[in-house]
Scaffold this motif. Structure first.
Motif, PDB file in Angstrom:
ATOM      1  N   GLY A  39       0.813  -1.215   0.000  1.00  0.00           N
ATOM      2  CA  GLY A  39       0.000   0.000   0.000  1.00  0.00           C
ATOM      3  C   GLY A  39       0.845   1.262   0.000  1.00  0.00           C
ATOM      4  N   LEU A  40       1.893   1.277   0.805  1.00  0.00           N
ATOM      5  CA  LEU A  40       2.750   2.468   0.905  1.00  0.00           C
ATOM      6  C   LEU A  40       3.576   2.690  -0.360  1.00  0.00           C
ATOM      7  N   LEU A  41       4.011   1.603  -0.982  1.00  0.00           N
ATOM      8  CA  LEU A  41       4.896   1.725  -2.147  1.00  0.00           C
ATOM      9  C   LEU A  41       4.141   1.940  -3.461  1.00  0.00           C
ATOM     10  N   LYS A  42       2.831   1.725  -3.415  1.00  0.00           N
ATOM     11  CA  LYS A  42       2.039   1.866  -4.637  1.00  0.00           C
ATOM     12  C   LYS A  42       2.201   3.264  -5.233  1.00  0.00           C
ATOM     13  N   GLU A  43       2.176   4.294  -4.381  1.00  0.00           N
ATOM     14  CA  GLU A  43       2.293   5.667  -4.901  1.00  0.00           C
ATOM     15  C   GLU A  43       3.700   5.979  -5.403  1.00  0.00           C
ATOM     16  N   LEU A  44       4.679   5.142  -5.034  1.00  0.00           N
ATOM     17  CA  LEU A  44       6.038   5.312  -5.547  1.00  0.00           C
ATOM     18  C   LEU A  44       6.268   4.463  -6.799  1.00  0.00           C
ATOM     19  N   ASN A  45       5.254   3.675  -7.160  1.00  0.00           N
ATOM     20  CA  ASN A  45       5.341   2.743  -8.293  1.00  0.00           C
ATOM     21  C   ASN A  45       6.495   1.758  -8.124  1.00  0.00           C
ATOM     22  N   LEU A  46       6.671   1.277  -6.890  1.00  0.00           N
ATOM     23  CA  LEU A  46       7.702   0.281  -6.591  1.00  0.00           C
ATOM     24  C   LEU A  46       7.068  -0.934  -5.951  1.00  0.00           C
ATOM     25  N   THR A  47       7.615  -2.089  -6.253  1.00  0.00           N
ATOM     26  CA  THR A  47       7.276  -3.289  -5.510  1.00  0.00           C
ATOM     27  C   THR A  47       8.225  -3.347  -4.306  1.00  0.00           C
ATOM     28  N   TYR A  48       7.932  -4.211  -3.354  1.00  0.00           N
ATOM     29  CA  TYR A  48       8.808  -4.330  -2.186  1.00  0.00           C
ATOM     30  C   TYR A  48      10.236  -4.723  -2.588  1.00  0.00           C
ATOM     31  N   PRO A  49      10.431  -5.737  -3.448  1.00  0.00           N
ATOM     32  CA  PRO A  49      11.809  -6.060  -3.841  1.00  0.00           C
ATOM     33  C   PRO A  49      12.517  -4.897  -4.548  1.00  0.00           C
ATOM     34  N   ARG A 118      10.642  11.206  -1.599  1.00  0.00           N
ATOM     35  CA  ARG A 118       9.248  10.742  -1.466  1.00  0.00           C
ATOM     36  C   ARG A 118       9.160   9.463  -0.643  1.00  0.00           C
ATOM     37  N   ALA A 119      10.204   8.639  -0.695  1.00  0.00           N
ATOM     38  CA  ALA A 119      10.201   7.364   0.030  1.00  0.00           C
ATOM     39  C   ALA A 119      10.540   7.528   1.510  1.00  0.00           C
ATOM     40  N   ALA A 120      11.008   8.701   1.894  1.00  0.00           N
ATOM     41  CA  ALA A 120      11.475   8.910   3.270  1.00  0.00           C
ATOM     42  C   ALA A 120      10.392   8.673   4.316  1.00  0.00           C
ATOM     43  N   ARG A 121       9.130   8.798   3.951  1.00  0.00           N
ATOM     44  CA  ARG A 121       8.048   8.608   4.920  1.00  0.00           C
ATOM     45  C   ARG A 121       7.714   7.133   5.162  1.00  0.00           C
ATOM     46  N   VAL A 122       8.181   6.269   4.278  1.00  0.00           N
ATOM     47  CA  VAL A 122       7.812   4.852   4.362  1.00  0.00           C
ATOM     48  C   VAL A 122       8.282   4.199   5.678  1.00  0.00           C
ATOM     49  N   PRO A 123       9.545   4.338   6.079  1.00  0.00           N
ATOM     50  CA  PRO A 123       9.962   3.670   7.319  1.00  0.00           C
ATOM     51  C   PRO A 123       9.156   4.094   8.555  1.00  0.00           C
ATOM     52  N   ARG A 124       8.841   5.379   8.658  1.00  0.00           N
ATOM     53  CA  ARG A 124       8.054   5.839   9.815  1.00  0.00           C
ATOM     54  C   ARG A 124       6.645   5.238   9.775  1.00  0.00           C
ATOM     55  N   ALA A 125       6.051   5.173   8.601  1.00  0.00           N
ATOM     56  CA  ALA A 125       4.717   4.583   8.473  1.00  0.00           C
ATOM     57  C   ALA A 125       4.744   3.100   8.839  1.00  0.00           C
ATOM     58  N   ILE A 126       5.822   2.419   8.454  1.00  0.00           N
ATOM     59  CA  ILE A 126       5.958   0.999   8.804  1.00  0.00           C
ATOM     60  C   ILE A 126       6.087   0.841  10.323  1.00  0.00           C
ATOM     61  N   MET A 127       6.926   1.670  10.940  1.00  0.00           N
ATOM     62  CA  MET A 127       7.086   1.592  12.400  1.00  0.00           C
ATOM     63  C   MET A 127       5.750   1.812  13.104  1.00  0.00           C
ATOM     64  N   THR A 128       4.984   2.780  12.639  1.00  0.00           N
ATOM     65  CA  THR A 128       3.676   3.040  13.220  1.00  0.00           C
ATOM     66  C   THR A 128       2.775   1.820  13.062  1.00  0.00           C
ATOM     67  N   ALA A 129       2.808   1.215  11.888  1.00  0.00           N
ATOM     68  CA  ALA A 129       1.960   0.049  11.620  1.00  0.00           C
ATOM     69  C   ALA A 129       2.319  -1.139  12.512  1.00  0.00           C
ATOM     70  N   THR A 130       3.594  -1.290  12.877  1.00  0.00           N
ATOM     71  CA  THR A 130       3.993  -2.432  13.703  1.00  0.00           C
ATOM     72  C   THR A 130       3.500  -2.311  15.136  1.00  0.00           C
ATOM     73  N   GLY A 131       3.315  -1.093  15.608  1.00  0.00           N
ATOM     74  CA  GLY A 131       2.921  -0.902  17.000  1.00  0.00           C
ATOM     75  C   GLY A 131       4.070  -1.121  17.970  1.00  0.00           C
ATOM     76  N   LEU A 132       5.282  -1.308  17.448  1.00  0.00           N
ATOM     77  CA  LEU A 132       6.452  -1.530  18.293  1.00  0.00           C
ATOM     78  C   LEU A 132       7.085  -0.192  18.675  1.00  0.00           C
ATOM     79  N   THR A 133       7.688  -0.160  19.862  1.00  0.00           N
ATOM     80  CA  THR A 133       8.504   0.988  20.225  1.00  0.00           C
ATOM     81  C   THR A 133       9.823   0.879  19.473  1.00  0.00           C
ATOM     82  N   ALA A 134      10.586   1.950  19.461  1.00  0.00           N
ATOM     83  CA  ALA A 134      11.899   1.918  18.809  1.00  0.00           C
ATOM     84  C   ALA A 134      12.785   0.859  19.468  1.00  0.00           C
TER      85      ALA A 134
END
Length: 160
Positions: A39-49, A118-134
């Motif tokens: 979902g996050l990478l769709k707007e970057l037109n990238l697959t996870y790999p 544009r991709a810089a927001r992806v890691p923070r969004a992933i961290m939020t999605a995990t619900g884990l602390t740093a």
């Protein structure tokens, strides 16, 4: 899949229950991660790999294909099509080394470099999605690295 930790099985047969398999818990988590990334990478037109390739290039700059494969744990049969698609999208170029024609360098294009912002927001969004602390994320990362190293060592000792 249950979110509770499975109890330690007593009889050997209980070790064959799906919910007692660490590998399945990792597989399920990996699939869940991939779904969020999709979902996050769709707007970057990238697959996870493809995103993983870009991460290495953003971090290290020009990189030989062989080194990319080692870093990402991908064989050339998997990596080559990824690179072709990234090249077709105008994000990277591939060029044979003048010093060693067997070596192919992968370079970011201007567009590939610009995509980093544009991709810089992806890691923070992933961290939020995990619900884990740093701290929890760092601990999990360390444990997974140790697990990977142990399994690599074990696999090297198996007949193959």
């Amino acid at each position: 899949m249950t979110t509770e930790a499975p109890r330690t099985p007593a009889p050997d047969e209980e070790w064959l229950h799906l919910d007692h398999q660490v590998c399945f818990a990792l597989h399920a988590a990996s699939r869940a991660f991939t779904g969020v990334y999709r979902g996050l990478l769709k707007e970057l037109n990238l697959t996870y790999p493809q995103y993983l390739v870009m991460l290495v290039l953003w971090e290290q700059g020009d990189t030989p294909v062989k080194r990319l494969g080692e870093r990402l744990r991908l064989d050339s049969g998997t990596l080559s099509p990824l690179l072709k698609r990234l090249e077709a999208a105008g994000l990277v170029t591939r060029e044979r080394s003048a010093r060693d024609e067997r070596s192919v360098q992968v370079r970011l294009t201007g567009e590939g470099t610009a995509l980093r912002e544009r991709a810089a927001r992806v890691p923070r969004a992933i961290m939020t999605a995990t619900g884990l602390t740093a701290e929890e994320a760092a601990d999990l990362h360390m444990r997974l690295a140790r697990l990977t190293e142990a399994l690599d060592t074990a696999a090297a000792g198996l007949p193959g």
